[in-house]
Design an enzyme around this catalytic site. Structure first.
Site, short mmCIF file in Angstrom:
data_model
loop_
_atom_site.label_atom_id
_atom_site.label_comp_id
_atom_site.label_asym_id
_atom_site.label_seq_id
_atom_site.Cartn_x
_atom_site.Cartn_y
_atom_site.Cartn_z
CG HIS A 3 -6.58 -1.37 -0.81
ND1 HIS A 3 -5.68 -1.29 0.46
CD2 HIS A 3 -7.25 -0.24 -0.69
CE1 HIS A 3 -5.80 -0.16 0.98
NE2 HIS A 3 -6.73 0.63 0.31
CB CYS B 252 -9.85 2.60 -0.27
SG CYS B 252 -9.45 3.34 -1.90
#
Length: 646
Positions: A143, A159
């Site tokens: 992301h 992440c």
């Protein structure tokens, strides 16, 4: 800018992880996203090409798949969902859904998930899939982030963060179901690129790179058609002694764990290794791309110019070595100092971050390099028109990171702004004074420091001045360079004296363009002057294209430099195979030179030439064998020496 060499690293990471349980049936021509945690980079491989690369942030708490560990889960995944298609850059997501808020670049302590989201589904049951360790249930994403200033460092919890621009770009390049590998570092030392296979590994530039990779602890293999013909066994033995595995040039070296194929300009698309690489999705890298990768990685001195590169590189290397700085070298010429240590001579891997290389203008590769110190020796007509080469030097000069060293010639003036200059004129920063050119050595003074170099010729004094400037830019004191330069051992085939019999000297020389030919004949005249001998010159053109391009300049060089009593023999043009247009002959150029009053002949064969020189040469004469590319020229020079009366 994407470094194409890193395609090899990403492919090597993929190959190292294909044996993992849950590894997909990988299509080497299809897309695969690789998260290189050790480098904090993400790459997208497509068809053996690095199509996309981005700086990332991940693994603040290391690698691991356990729930609540806040670690980044390694192994194979697939892209489960693409979320945020069409959303405004900076759009904020929570729980995989847009909030309607948009980040506009303001400072925020909160870590935001922005712009696009690519969710991951683990493929390895019991590792990153299943109870307590499921990547999808742990909400592991690729992301965008509002913490772009921290990219490149391990900050993110689990992440993988990208810049908002990069996540948009990646989003458009991938599809749901595409494989994603989150990889640990490659095992072992070396260049971190996996096994590199070199087509044409017996060539001077290719062999140097293969040796360097092996000397640095990496894995290298190669093929060469001369080895397939059982030629050059000594070269093969040198490579194999370093662990370079030799394969037939039939494509078999591309099988298995090959991370990339390295080629030179001489390797054509029809070569079986290249055909196999295209079929298998193995990245194909140009020799200069790999060298550029190394130049950027090290504190590199890159030496360019149309003449003198190999000698200057050798001088810089020997000065730095003599100063105790333990440099590396990658070059086209073979350093006698390294040969005397049992090496091939064109590569060495030292322990420091210093590297010395030749930056070649002949194939245009000089423009790829971003060295710490850039040296521009001279600008003459050689492989290309001078205006074209000047354009390359312009770009090279702009890419120098620390310091430039430039010759004093008028046609180099545009590159000299802000550079250290060298030469003999009043304006040169490194100026040779008190010059003395002898038959076997040259002496000069720079400032208060006296130098003696055991090579002859004004051109070698210029090379030495350039080397002094490069080493000075690296912090070596001028007075500390005198002893290493005095002990300089030379470069093979750079006016290399093979021996003498009955007062007749035989020299093996790389002279292959008009400027080099002129310099070598002048050096030969310095050696024969005291004895009143002649220069008996032998020249083999190194290609049809160069001979045709430089025909007039060759005629002028031989006519201007050879004395009335000298004699010149031309050999037929060297032809290494391939698709070269054979539209000129040595006989045509011999006729041009003879018409200018120079004693010139075409050698009907090498055996004829050996016999003729043995009969022609007298005490005090010097036989000068010149030419490039053909490794058998040294054998010819040795045969001539052996045929002289004992």
């Amino acid at each position: 800018m994407i470094d194409p060499v890193l395609a090899a690293r990403y492919r090597a990471l993929v190959l190292a992880n294909l044996a993992r349980p849950g590894a997909p049936g990988w299509d080497p021509l299809g897309p695969v996203v690789v998260v290189d945690v050790a480098r904090q980079r993400l790459g997208l491989l497509v068809g053996g090409r690095l199509a996309f690369e981005a700086v990332i942030s991940t693994a603040k708490n290391g690698l691991g798949c356990e729930e609540n560990s806040y670690r980044t889960p390694t192994g194979w995944h697939r892209i489960l969902a693409r979320i945020g298609d069409g959303a405004e850059p900076g759009a904020v997501f929570k729980a995989q859904k847009p909030t309607g808020e948009v980040w506009r670049g303001e400072a925020r302590e909160e870590d935001l998930i922005l712009t696009r989201v690519l969710t991951l589904d683990g493929l390895e049951e019991g590792w990153n899939r299943g109870p307590g360790r499921d990547s999808r249930l742990r909400w592991i994403y690729l992301h965008g982030t509002n913490q772009e200033h921290e990219l490149g460092t391990p900050v993110s919890h689990g992440c993988v963060r990208l810049s908002n621009t990069d996540v948009e770009d990646l989003f458009e390049r991938v599809a749901e179901g595409d494989p994603v590998l989150i990889a640990e570092d490659l095992p072992g030392a070396g260049l971190g690129l996996g096994r590199l296979h070199f087509a044409g590994v017996a060539g001077s530039g290719m062999s140097a790179l293969a040796q360097f990779a092996a000397l640095k602890g990496g894995r290298a293999s190669g093929s060469d058609r001369t080895f397939d013909r059982n030629q050059r066994p000594e070269a093969r033995a040198q490579l194999e002694a370093l662990g370079v595995v030799i394969h037939p040039q039939d494509g078999s070296g591309l099988e298995g764990d090959c991370a990339a194929l390295v080629v030179s300009t001489a390797v054509e698309e029809e070569v079986p290794d290249v055909v196999a690489a295209r079929r298998l999705g193995v990245p194909v890298l140009h020799r200069s791309e790999l060298l550029a990768h190394l130049v950027a990685r090290y504190r590199t001195v890159a030496v360019t110019g149309t003449s003198g590169k190999s000698t200057t590189v050798a001088m810089v290397f020997e000065i730095l070595r003599g100063a105790g700085l333990d440099p590396s070298v990658i070059t086209g010429g073979e350093l006698v100092a390294l040969q005397r240590e049992g090496r091939w001579g064109n590569a060495w891997a030292g322990a420091s971050d210093l590297l010395v290389i030749e930056a070649d203008e002949s194939d245009g590769s000089v423009v790829r390099y971003h060295p710490a110190v850039g040296v521009i020796l001279n600008l003459q007509k050689d492989h290309k028109e001078m205006d074209a080469v000047a354009g390359m030097f312009r770009l090279f000069r702009a890419q120098v990171r620390e310091a430039a060293v430039v010759g004093e010639a008028e046609n180099l003036r545009e590159f000299a702004a802000g550079a250290a200059t060298f030469g003999f004129g009043e304006g040169a920063g490194l100026r040779a004074e008190g010059l003395s050119l002898g038959a076997e050595r040259s002496a000069f003074r720079v400032g208060r420091t006296n130098f003696v170099i055991p090579v002859t010729g004004l051109h070698n004094v210029e090379n030495a001045l350039a080397a002094l400037g490069a080493c000075q830019a690296l912090g070596v004191r001028l007075e500390a360079m005198a002893a290493p330069l005095a002990a300089f051992q030379g470069v093979a085939r750079r006016f290399q004296v093979l021996g003498a019999r009955q007062g007749i000297t035989v020299v093996d020389d790389f002279g292959h363009n008009p400027a080099k030919v002129s310099a070598s004949i002048r050096a030969a005249h310095l050696r024969v002057a005291a004895a009143g001998g002649r220069v008996l010159a032998v020249f083999q053109p190194h290609g049809f294209g160069p001979l045709k391009f430089l025909r007039a300049e060759f005629v002028e060089a031989f006519t201007a430099e050879l004395a009335p009593r000298d004699h010149l023999w031309f050999l037929d043009v060297f032809y290494a195979g391939g698709t070269a247009s054979r539209d000129i002959t040595s006989a045509e150029v011999v006729a041009d030179i003879a018409a200018r009053g120079v004693a010139t002949e075409l050698a009907s064969s090498r055996d004829w030439l050996v016999d003729r020189l043995a009969a022609e040469a007298n005490s005090g004469d010097l036989i000068l064998v010149m030419g490039a590319r053909d490794p058998s020229l040294t054998d010819l020079a040795k045969a001539i020496l052996g045929a002289l009366p004992a």
